[in-house]
Enzyme design. Structure first.
Site, short mmCIF file in Angstrom:
data_model
loop_
_atom_site.label_atom_id
_atom_site.label_comp_id
_atom_site.label_asym_id
_atom_site.label_seq_id
_atom_site.Cartn_x
_atom_site.Cartn_y
_atom_site.Cartn_z
CG ASP A 186 4.09 1.81 4.62
OD1 ASP A 186 4.79 1.88 3.60
OD2 ASP A 186 2.91 1.41 4.61
CG ASP A 232 0.85 3.93 2.65
OD1 ASP A 232 1.83 4.09 1.90
OD2 ASP A 232 0.56 2.85 3.20
CD GLU A 233 6.41 5.02 1.35
OE1 GLU A 233 7.34 4.48 1.97
OE2 GLU A 233 6.17 4.77 0.16
P1 TTP Z 1 1.62 0.12 0.45
O1 TTP Z 1 2.12 0.84 1.65
O2 TTP Z 1 2.62 -0.53 -0.44
O3 TTP Z 1 0.59 -1.01 0.88
P2 TTP Z 1 -0.53 -1.02 1.98
O4 TTP Z 1 -0.52 0.21 2.79
O5 TTP Z 1 -1.82 -1.35 1.31
O6 TTP Z 1 -0.14 -2.28 2.86
P3 TTP Z 1 1.07 -2.46 3.87
O7 TTP Z 1 0.44 -2.72 5.19
O8 TTP Z 1 1.81 -3.62 3.34
O9 TTP Z 1 1.86 -1.19 3.82
O10 TTP Z 1 0.78 1.09 -0.45
C1 TTP Z 1 -0.07 2.10 0.08
C2 TTP Z 1 -1.30 2.25 -0.74
O11 TTP Z 1 -0.95 2.59 -2.07
C3 TTP Z 1 -2.13 0.96 -0.83
O12 TTP Z 1 -3.12 0.89 0.19
C4 TTP Z 1 -2.72 1.03 -2.19
C5 TTP Z 1 -1.82 1.92 -3.00
N1 TTP Z 1 -1.02 1.14 -3.96
C6 TTP Z 1 -1.38 1.18 -5.29
O13 TTP Z 1 -2.34 1.85 -5.67
N2 TTP Z 1 -0.65 0.43 -6.18
C7 TTP Z 1 0.41 -0.33 -5.81
O14 TTP Z 1 1.04 -0.99 -6.65
C8 TTP Z 1 0.78 -0.35 -4.44
C9 TTP Z 1 1.95 -1.18 -3.97
C10 TTP Z 1 0.04 0.39 -3.57
MG MG Z 2 1.31 0.92 3.59
#
Ligand code: TTP
Ligand code: MG
Length: 387
Positions: free
Chosen positions: A9, A103-104
């Site tokens: 992720d 992103d995962e």
């Molecule tokens: P996430 O992997 O949940 O968050 P992140 O990558 O920003 O942070 P982390 O280090 O905690 O993983 O989500 C990935 C991307 O998806 C995030 O950058 C923005 C987008 N996103 C949204 O658009 N809406 C949402 O509700 C969430 C949770 C994420």
């Molecule tokens: Mg993330």
């Protein structure tokens, strides 16, 4: 045999992309958010999170918590582009990659891990590959299944690497709030709370019959999740692709470096692909060449043709064209050719009479092969391969 599943992720993904594209933003408290007073935070950089700023928070509140906050507008197309680069890099390790969101991804590592000296070595190599390809950091979880791998990747963010060993599962889950498990959403969480269940340990101890009475078939599933059990497979994107493509590949007895030899092999594969495609009534506009190096690094290159093809010769010419463009980094151990993007091939009226003639010749050759078996008809360079 325990499986080895990895979940990767990206860290603060949208914010990290913005920081990478604009170095003046680096390390600053930053959020990516929509326009307007009532917009909410899409994601916050870790510097902004230190102020308590979080995803889904109204922008006004984020600015009160952190007055020096930089607000950057959302650029979805850019994030999709970077996401694709990352996924492509993961696919150079193994085709068994399941993109789970922008992103995962889950990666099936059971067989792959050995080549990296174990699961942790593989996780490090993946992190390094992602960093090289995108300039960004990610967090990786390693566990015997997807449920626990996903949990693990979130345990040490950012730039984390967390392994959950089978013997630690019980300990990890005992006091873990049920909502931390992927698949237990807010509604289930509050339904469980009304039964006095807050942690996975409590859920695991709860009588399954009572869970079934309350949740139906989800009941036993919840009990399994609370024990950290999950037998779902990593579902690679290529499985879906395969239904929409026809391809053949060959692993070579000896790694080869000779391009002439590679072309002969590709020609053989292209003829096979063409035969099968024609049999299934397909013609494809996209020809893909897959190359796996001696060190197992795998990559594909594609070409999209102006009209769909199904003749071995056309597929070969396209695949050879790709090969000629590729700089080979080392000896090759596998070659693959496939076509996809179906279109009306045979129905297509050709502008050139010669093309139609070749179609008829192709039909005749196919008929001979049907009667005398595969390989009854060979073009010159394929015959040479046999010698
Ligand atoms: P996430 O992997 O949940 O968050 P992140 O990558 O920003 O942070 P982390 O280090 O905690 O993983 O989500 C990935 C991307 O998806 C995030 O950058 C923005 C987008 N996103 C949204 O658009 N809406 C949402 O509700 C969430 C949770 C994420
Ligand atoms: Mg993330």
């Amino acid at each position: 045999m325990e499986r080895i599943i990895l979940h990767l992720d990206m860290d603060a993904f949208f914010a990290a992309v913005e920081e990478r594209d604009d170095p003046t933003l680096r390390g600053k408290p930053l959020v990516v958010a929509g326009h307007g007073k009532r917009s909410i935070v899409t994601t916050a950089s870790y510097a902004a999170r230190a102020f308590g700023v979080r995803t889904a928070m109204p922008l006004g509140m984020a600015l009160r918590l952190c007055p020096s906050l930089t607000v950057v507008p959302v650029r979805h197309r850019r994030y999709a582009e970077v996401s694709e680069t990352i996924m492509e890099r993961l696919l150079t390790f193994t085709p068994d990659v399941e993109p789970a969101s922008v992103d995962e991804a889950y990666i099936e590592g059971s067989r792959l891990a050995k080549r990296f000296g174990g699961a942790e070595g593989l996780a490090r190599a993946l992190k390094e590959g992602v960093r090289e390809a995108s300039g960004l950091t990610c967090s990786v979880g390693v566990a015997p299944n997807k449920l626990l791998a996903k949990l693990a990747s979130g345990m040490d963010k950012p730039d984390g690497l967390t392994v959950i060993l089978p013997r630690d599962i019980e300990k990890v889950l005992r006091h873990l709030p049920v909502k931390e498990l992927c698949g237990i959403g807010p509604a289930t969480t509050s339904a469980l709370a009304s039964l006095g269940i807050a942690t996975c340990g409590e859920l695991a101890r709860y009588p399954v019959d009572s869970l079934t009475a309350r949740f139906g078939s989800l009941g036993p599933e919840l009990a399994r999740m609370a024990r950290g059990e999950d037998d779902s497979r990593v579902r690679p994107a290529h499985e879906e692709e395969e239904a929409k493509s026809v391809g053949h590949s060959v692993t070579l007895d000896d790694d080869i470096t000779d391009r002439g030899e590679m072309e002969r092999i590709i020609h053989g594969l292209a003829e096979k692909v063409g035969r099968r495609a024609r049999k299934e009534g397909h013609a494809g506009r996209r020809v893909t060449l897959t190359i796996r190096y001696a060190d197992f690094t795998t990559f594909s290159r594609q070409v999209t043709l102006p009209s769909p093809v199904s003749a071995g010769k056309d597929i070969f010419e396209a695949a050879r064209g790709i090969l000629r463009e590729v700089k080979l980094a080392m000896a090759v151990r596998l070659l693959g050719v496939s076509i996809s993007q179906w279109g009306a091939g045979d129905a297509q009226e050709s502008l050139f009479g010669g093309e139609r003639k070749r179609d008829r010749l192709q039909e005749a050759l196919d008929r001979i092969e049907e009667r005398f078996g595969e390989g009854a008809v060979r073009t010159a360079d394929l015959v040479k391969e046999e010698e």
